[in-house]
Design a protein around this motif. Structure first.
Motif, PDB file in Angstrom:
ATOM      1  N   VAL A  67       0.916   5.501   0.309  1.00 35.20           N
ATOM      2  CA  VAL A  67       0.230   6.745   0.616  1.00 35.20           C
ATOM      3  C   VAL A  67       1.185   7.842   0.163  1.00 35.20           C
ATOM      4  O   VAL A  67       2.325   7.912   0.629  1.00 35.20           O
ATOM      5  CB  VAL A  67      -0.094   6.866   2.113  1.00 35.20           C
ATOM      6  CG1 VAL A  67      -0.804   8.173   2.402  1.00 35.20           C
ATOM      7  CG2 VAL A  67      -0.916   5.671   2.588  1.00 35.20           C
ATOM      8  N   TYR A  92      -5.354   2.793  -7.487  1.00 32.42           N
ATOM      9  CA  TYR A  92      -4.586   4.025  -7.694  1.00 32.42           C
ATOM     10  C   TYR A  92      -5.620   5.131  -7.655  1.00 32.42           C
ATOM     11  O   TYR A  92      -6.273   5.434  -8.649  1.00 32.42           O
ATOM     12  CB  TYR A  92      -3.867   3.963  -9.042  1.00 32.42           C
ATOM     13  CG  TYR A  92      -2.803   5.017  -9.260  1.00 32.42           C
ATOM     14  CD1 TYR A  92      -1.566   4.930  -8.626  1.00 32.42           C
ATOM     15  CD2 TYR A  92      -3.028   6.079 -10.117  1.00 32.42           C
ATOM     16  CE1 TYR A  92      -0.588   5.886  -8.849  1.00 32.42           C
ATOM     17  CE2 TYR A  92      -2.048   7.026 -10.352  1.00 32.42           C
ATOM     18  CZ  TYR A  92      -0.828   6.923  -9.716  1.00 32.42           C
ATOM     19  OH  TYR A  92       0.148   7.869  -9.941  1.00 32.42           O
ATOM     20  N   ILE A 102       0.871  -1.170   0.000  1.00 31.67           N
ATOM     21  CA  ILE A 102       0.000   0.000   0.000  1.00 31.67           C
ATOM     22  C   ILE A 102       0.913   1.226   0.000  1.00 31.67           C
ATOM     23  O   ILE A 102       1.877   1.287   0.761  1.00 31.67           O
ATOM     24  CB  ILE A 102      -0.895   0.030   1.259  1.00 31.67           C
ATOM     25  CG1 ILE A 102      -1.697  -1.260   1.405  1.00 31.67           C
ATOM     26  CG2 ILE A 102      -1.768   1.272   1.267  1.00 31.67           C
ATOM     27  CD1 ILE A 102      -2.670  -1.544   0.297  1.00 31.67           C
ATOM     28  N   VAL A 147      -3.774   7.139  -2.798  1.00 29.39           N
ATOM     29  CA  VAL A 147      -3.749   5.878  -2.070  1.00 29.39           C
ATOM     30  C   VAL A 147      -3.623   4.811  -3.139  1.00 29.39           C
ATOM     31  O   VAL A 147      -4.425   4.768  -4.083  1.00 29.39           O
ATOM     32  CB  VAL A 147      -5.014   5.679  -1.214  1.00 29.39           C
ATOM     33  CG1 VAL A 147      -4.982   4.321  -0.518  1.00 29.39           C
ATOM     34  CG2 VAL A 147      -5.154   6.807  -0.199  1.00 29.39           C
ATOM     35  N   GLU A 148      -2.591   3.992  -3.010  1.00 33.23           N
ATOM     36  CA  GLU A 148      -2.288   3.013  -4.037  1.00 33.23           C
ATOM     37  C   GLU A 148      -2.184   1.620  -3.427  1.00 33.23           C
ATOM     38  O   GLU A 148      -1.830   1.468  -2.262  1.00 33.23           O
ATOM     39  CB  GLU A 148      -0.946   3.337  -4.707  1.00 33.23           C
ATOM     40  CG  GLU A 148      -0.862   4.746  -5.257  1.00 33.23           C
ATOM     41  CD  GLU A 148       0.492   5.049  -5.866  1.00 33.23           C
ATOM     42  OE1 GLU A 148       1.174   4.120  -6.368  1.00 33.23           O
ATOM     43  OE2 GLU A 148       0.886   6.231  -5.844  1.00 33.23           O
ATOM     44  N   ARG A 149      -2.449   0.634  -4.253  1.00 31.24           N
ATOM     45  CA  ARG A 149      -2.307  -0.764  -3.845  1.00 31.24           C
ATOM     46  C   ARG A 149      -1.657  -1.502  -5.008  1.00 31.24           C
ATOM     47  O   ARG A 149      -2.161  -1.454  -6.131  1.00 31.24           O
ATOM     48  CB  ARG A 149      -3.680  -1.336  -3.535  1.00 31.24           C
ATOM     49  CG  ARG A 149      -3.672  -2.656  -2.852  1.00 31.24           C
ATOM     50  CD  ARG A 149      -5.105  -3.033  -2.432  1.00 31.24           C
ATOM     51  NE  ARG A 149      -5.297  -4.417  -2.730  1.00 31.24           N
ATOM     52  CZ  ARG A 149      -6.414  -4.962  -3.170  1.00 31.24           C
ATOM     53  NH1 ARG A 149      -7.486  -4.237  -3.360  1.00 31.24           N
ATOM     54  NH2 ARG A 149      -6.469  -6.234  -3.417  1.00 31.24           N
ATOM     55  N   TRP A 205      -3.705  13.630  -2.060  1.00 30.13           N
ATOM     56  CA  TRP A 205      -3.188  12.310  -1.666  1.00 30.13           C
ATOM     57  C   TRP A 205      -3.517  11.264  -2.712  1.00 30.13           C
ATOM     58  O   TRP A 205      -4.623  11.228  -3.228  1.00 30.13           O
ATOM     59  CB  TRP A 205      -3.836  11.870  -0.351  1.00 30.13           C
ATOM     60  CG  TRP A 205      -3.532  12.765   0.799  1.00 30.13           C
ATOM     61  CD1 TRP A 205      -4.164  13.935   1.104  1.00 30.13           C
ATOM     62  CD2 TRP A 205      -2.527  12.589   1.773  1.00 30.13           C
ATOM     63  NE1 TRP A 205      -3.606  14.487   2.234  1.00 30.13           N
ATOM     64  CE2 TRP A 205      -2.599  13.672   2.667  1.00 30.13           C
ATOM     65  CE3 TRP A 205      -1.572  11.597   1.991  1.00 30.13           C
ATOM     66  CZ2 TRP A 205      -1.753  13.803   3.753  1.00 30.13           C
ATOM     67  CZ3 TRP A 205      -0.726  11.733   3.080  1.00 30.13           C
ATOM     68  CH2 TRP A 205      -0.819  12.826   3.946  1.00 30.13           C
ATOM     69  N   HIS A 223      -7.160  11.786  -3.989  1.00 29.80           N
ATOM     70  CA  HIS A 223      -8.020  12.413  -2.980  1.00 29.80           C
ATOM     71  C   HIS A 223      -7.526  13.817  -2.664  1.00 29.80           C
ATOM     72  O   HIS A 223      -6.331  14.082  -2.684  1.00 29.80           O
ATOM     73  CB  HIS A 223      -8.015  11.583  -1.693  1.00 29.80           C
ATOM     74  CG  HIS A 223      -8.337  10.153  -1.933  1.00 29.80           C
ATOM     75  ND1 HIS A 223      -9.615   9.669  -1.919  1.00 29.80           N
ATOM     76  CD2 HIS A 223      -7.533   9.104  -2.230  1.00 29.80           C
ATOM     77  CE1 HIS A 223      -9.601   8.382  -2.183  1.00 29.80           C
ATOM     78  NE2 HIS A 223      -8.346   8.006  -2.380  1.00 29.80           N
ATOM     79  N   SER A 237       1.679  11.957  -0.629  1.00 29.85           N
ATOM     80  CA  SER A 237       1.126  13.290  -0.411  1.00 29.85           C
ATOM     81  C   SER A 237       1.854  14.326  -1.258  1.00 29.85           C
ATOM     82  O   SER A 237       3.050  14.213  -1.508  1.00 29.85           O
ATOM     83  CB  SER A 237       1.204  13.674   1.071  1.00 29.85           C
ATOM     84  OG  SER A 237       2.550  13.786   1.480  1.00 29.85           O
TER      85      SER A 237
END
Length: 117
Positions: free
Chosen positions: A11, A44, A9, A59-61, A57, A47, A13
């Motif tokens: 994160v 992907y 994962i 947020v990725e997986r 932001w 935010h 910024s």
């Protein structure tokens, strides 16, 4: 010794320049389609902070470190990293994480191996 999970994962910024807020968001939105098409991309998502919309932001997986590394070397990401200063005063600050699942499986982690998705 605990077993290391392959799924990661991220994160990420960034802080947009107030005068380029709209262009900064468009710049990042343009990364979505090519990244979604990459092998290993499971999530992907982009935010914006509610209290301070200049803070953005991802947020990725990713299914593996190997495929994440290929993504980070991809032409569209390398170009974005070279151009990031045009739109942002901070970032990208990239944090690579692994899940610590707990509680209800579907609510305790966004990682697929932890939730059974």
């Amino acid at each position: 010794m605990r077993k290391r999970m392959s799924e990661l994962i991220l994160v990420v910024s960034l802080v947009a320049k107030p005068e380029t807020q709209k262009e900064a968001e468009e710049f990042l939105i343009d990364l979505l389609a090519p990244t979604h098409a990459e092998e290993g991309c499971l999530l992907y998502s982009l935010h914006r902070e509610v209290e301070d919309p200049t803070k953005i932001w991802f947020v990725e997986r990713w299914s593996s470190r190997e495929l994440l590394d290929i993504h980070l070397r991809s032409p569209h990401i390398q170009k974005a990293l070279a151009d990031v200063g045009k739109y942002f005063v901070e970032g990208p600050d990239i944090r690579v994480c692994e899940a610590i699942p707990g509680g209800e499986p579907a609510k305790g982690s966004i990682a697929g191996h932890a939730t059974g998705r």
